[in-house]
Write a protein that holds these residues in place. Structure first.
Motif: not given
Length: 627
Positions: A2, A4, A18-19, A21-22, A25-26, A28, A36, A40, A75
């Motif tokens: 990805t 990221l 990154v963590q 952002a992930q 994302e979950r 959202d 994401p 990030a 993206n």
């Protein structure tokens, strides 16, 4: 991979970015494809010293990181900041100011992590509340005291800005005093303290503080020298000047085993006045914690130099407070100043209120207009000082002016071009420069030698960086027999602390020296705020490193009689006008500047950019949203 993952592999993003952002994302649930990367890089921005990420800056960051910022691959599209802002606001994890969401997007399309937006809101709310009111000035009572503390004619010509700063400190509950080295900030503060003590109905509760132990010690020494050694300060007024300084962390009361400070809104400091030196080193989270711990009635005076480097951590606090550095007082304040400072000498063009200005424009003085004063004259660097001339030229940002200054022959300024990057030149310079450290007879004398002369570097790594020069210095002194060939630790070894240890009272940037105690055991010795030295066992030390050379960042809050300032032979993004100015102005008597001239002239034109929303919040015409 990805995008990221690609950014992480390219070391553009940290694992924590990154963590975060992930996770968002979950939460959202994939509703906003741009979320994401935006989240990030908003997290990444705080690690770079910013408090927010302007959405307009995101496409450039993605391009620099080698990431596809177009609309392909699911993206999202980052090209139009306004449209991107609308899509982000539709996400459940992005809110507006006043919302309780992980990310906050303000009206200027700046994306914040929630806590940094709240820090800025808390700072703006507290400072605007203090700046809103003005204390009445009794000219009949204040005038004679001002004449005693600031004798007429003490300024060669024009406005006596030190006297003006004292009047401002009586009138306002929040004051920012900015000035370069030798501008007389602590001289002025000593007289402000005498003035407040003389006018107060009871003994005021005053605290003097600074971000580091070294800066606190310098503040304390400066005020004591102004109190004891000044022939123009009446002794009956000087006797009441407070002169005990401490670190800001000690003032707030660090809790080693838990976050936050002992002093907070529920357990505030009992103070009438706080004077805080080296305010340019204070980051946004620390300032928010400080203001939370101060009662609303407490006056605050911040001292600093708006042209120095900003704090290592996130924020550009002092520069945001100073705006573009122009004084634009209200007409009411100008009239009061003319009554107490002097008639007809104020530059009306500077002081006239601005009729209209863009929202958050640093040229717009806003509600804090009457809280800022700039001390212009330098009493450290005289007209014939090369250090002062070069500092002024660098601050101008004009390479032609810098070039002209370099062509002049100043006894206190030495420019080493060309051979300055060679190992031979470094050896020939380093050995005599550091030799007095090993000639010291005690740890206190060794620390004094470190205070007298320092090697400053712009970079940490590389042959002309801190790590390379520390290795070179040890090699030189091992060959000359000053250091045992195989001993990793030895008497006279200078060290610098890299991590705060609140239990030991050691903080990032504290300088020490290894020296045997009375029993012959090697210990680390540090200067205390009272000027004495104390020993700490080597096994108890927090993270540290050898420090024959230190970075310019680590030198903030200090001054040295002699400075050897070394820039890399090739340009680097970290080099800036602020870094160069800060390094130059650490020197009092002698500066040796080792650099290639073309690199120097290029660096002068590069300014540090710190993205922040605090300036707009401080100058907003409408009341900010309460927390």
């Amino acid at each position: 991979m990805t995008l990221l993952d690609q950014a992480l592999a390219g070391r553009w993003l940290r694992p924590i970015d990154v963590q975060a952002a992930q996770l968002l994302e979950r939460l959202d649930q994939g509703q906003c494809p741009e979320l994401p990367l935006a989240a990030a890089f908003a997290s990444w921005a705080t690690g770079q010293g910013h408090t927010c990420l302007p959405l307009s800056a995101l496409p450039g960051l993605l391009t620099a990181a080698g990431l596809d910022s177009g609309g392909s691959g699911g993206n999202g599209d980052f090209g139009d900041a306004a449209a991107l802002g609308q899509r982000l606001r539709a996400s459940s994890v992005v809110g507006c100011p006043g919302d309780f969401c992980p990310l906050i997007l303000d009206e200027n399309n700046n994306l914040f992590l929630l806590r940094f937006h709240r820090y800025e809101e808390a700072i703006a709310q507290a400072l605007r509340a203090r700046a809103a009111g003005a204390e009445p000035l009794d000219a009949a009572r204040i005038g004679p005291l001002l004449d005693a503390l600031f004798p007429p004619g003490s300024e060669a010509a024009g406005v006596d800005w030190q006297r003006a700063a004292a009047v401002l400190a009586l009138r306002q509950r929040f004051v920012v005093i900015s000035g370069g080295p030798g501008a007389g900030k602590t001289y002025t503060v000593a007289r402000i303290l005498a003035l407040i003590a003389a006018l107060a109905p009871r003994k005021p509760r005053i605290a003097l503080a600074a971000p580091t132990g070294k800066a606190a010690l310098r503040l304390q020494e400066s005020i004591r020298n102004a109190r004891i050694g000044s022939a123009t300060l009446p002794q009956q007024l000087a006797a009441n000047i407070a002169d005990q300084a401490q670190t800001l962390h000690r003032l707030l009361g660090v809790q080693p085993d838990q976050p936050g400070f002992r002093r907070n809104a529920a357990n505030p400091l009992h103070l009438d006045l706080l004077i805080l030196d080296e305010a340019s080193m204070i980051d946004v989270p620390l300032m928010a914690a400080l203001l939370e711990a101060l009662p609303p009635s407490c006056r605050i005076i911040l001292l600093g130099d708006r042209d120095q480097l900003a704090s290592v951590e996130a924020g550009n606090l002092f520069a945001d407070l100073c705006g573009n550095g122009e004084i634009r007082w209200s007409q009411t304040l100008v009239r009061e100043m003319q009554n107490l400072v002097g008639q007809g000498e104020f530059p009306v063009a500077q002081l006239a209120p601005v009729a209209s200005a863009a929202h958050g424009d640093p040229g717009d003085p806003g509600p804090l207009a009457d809280s800022l004063v700039l001390l212009r004259a330098s009493h450290r660097f005289q007209e014939g000082s090369g250090i002062g001339a070069l500092a002024r030229a660098v601050n101008s940002g004009n390479p032609e002016k810098v070039q002209a200054t370099l062509e002049l022959q100043f006894p206190d300024l030495h420019i080493e071009d060309g051979a300055a990057g060679s190992t031979t030149w470094l050896r020939n310079r380093i050995e005599p420069f550091l030799q007095p450290l090993f000639a010291a007879a005690s740890p206190q004398a060794a620390l004094q030698e470190l205070d007298r002369r320092r090697i400053l570097c712009a970079l940490r790594e590389g042959p002309s960086g801190v790590e390379g020069l520390n290795r070179l210095a040890e090699t030189i002194f091992r060959r000359t027999g000053r250091i045992p060939q195989t001993a990793p630790l030895y008497p006279g070894m200078p060290i610098i602390i890299l991590r705060n240890d609140y239990t030991l009272g050691l903080f990032n940037g504290d300088a020490g020296v290894l020296w045997p105690d009375a029993q012959g055991t090697l210990q680390a010795w540090f200067e205390q705020e009272n000027g004495m030295v104390r020993a700490v066992g080597l096994s108890r030390l927090p993270a540290w490193q050898t420090s024959y050379a230190i970075t310019v960042h680590k030198s903030q809050g200090s001054e040295f009689a002699e400075v050897l300032l070394i820039l890399p032979q090739e340009d680097a993004p970290v080099l800036s006008r602020e870094l160069l100015y800060t390094g130059i102005t650490r020197a009092k008597n002698t500066l040796i500047l080792a650099c290639r001239r073309e690199v120097l002239l290029r660096v002068v034109q590069r300014r540090v950019v710190r993205h922040s929303g605090l300036g707009a919040k401080l100058r907003a015409p409408d009341p900010i949203i309460p927390l």
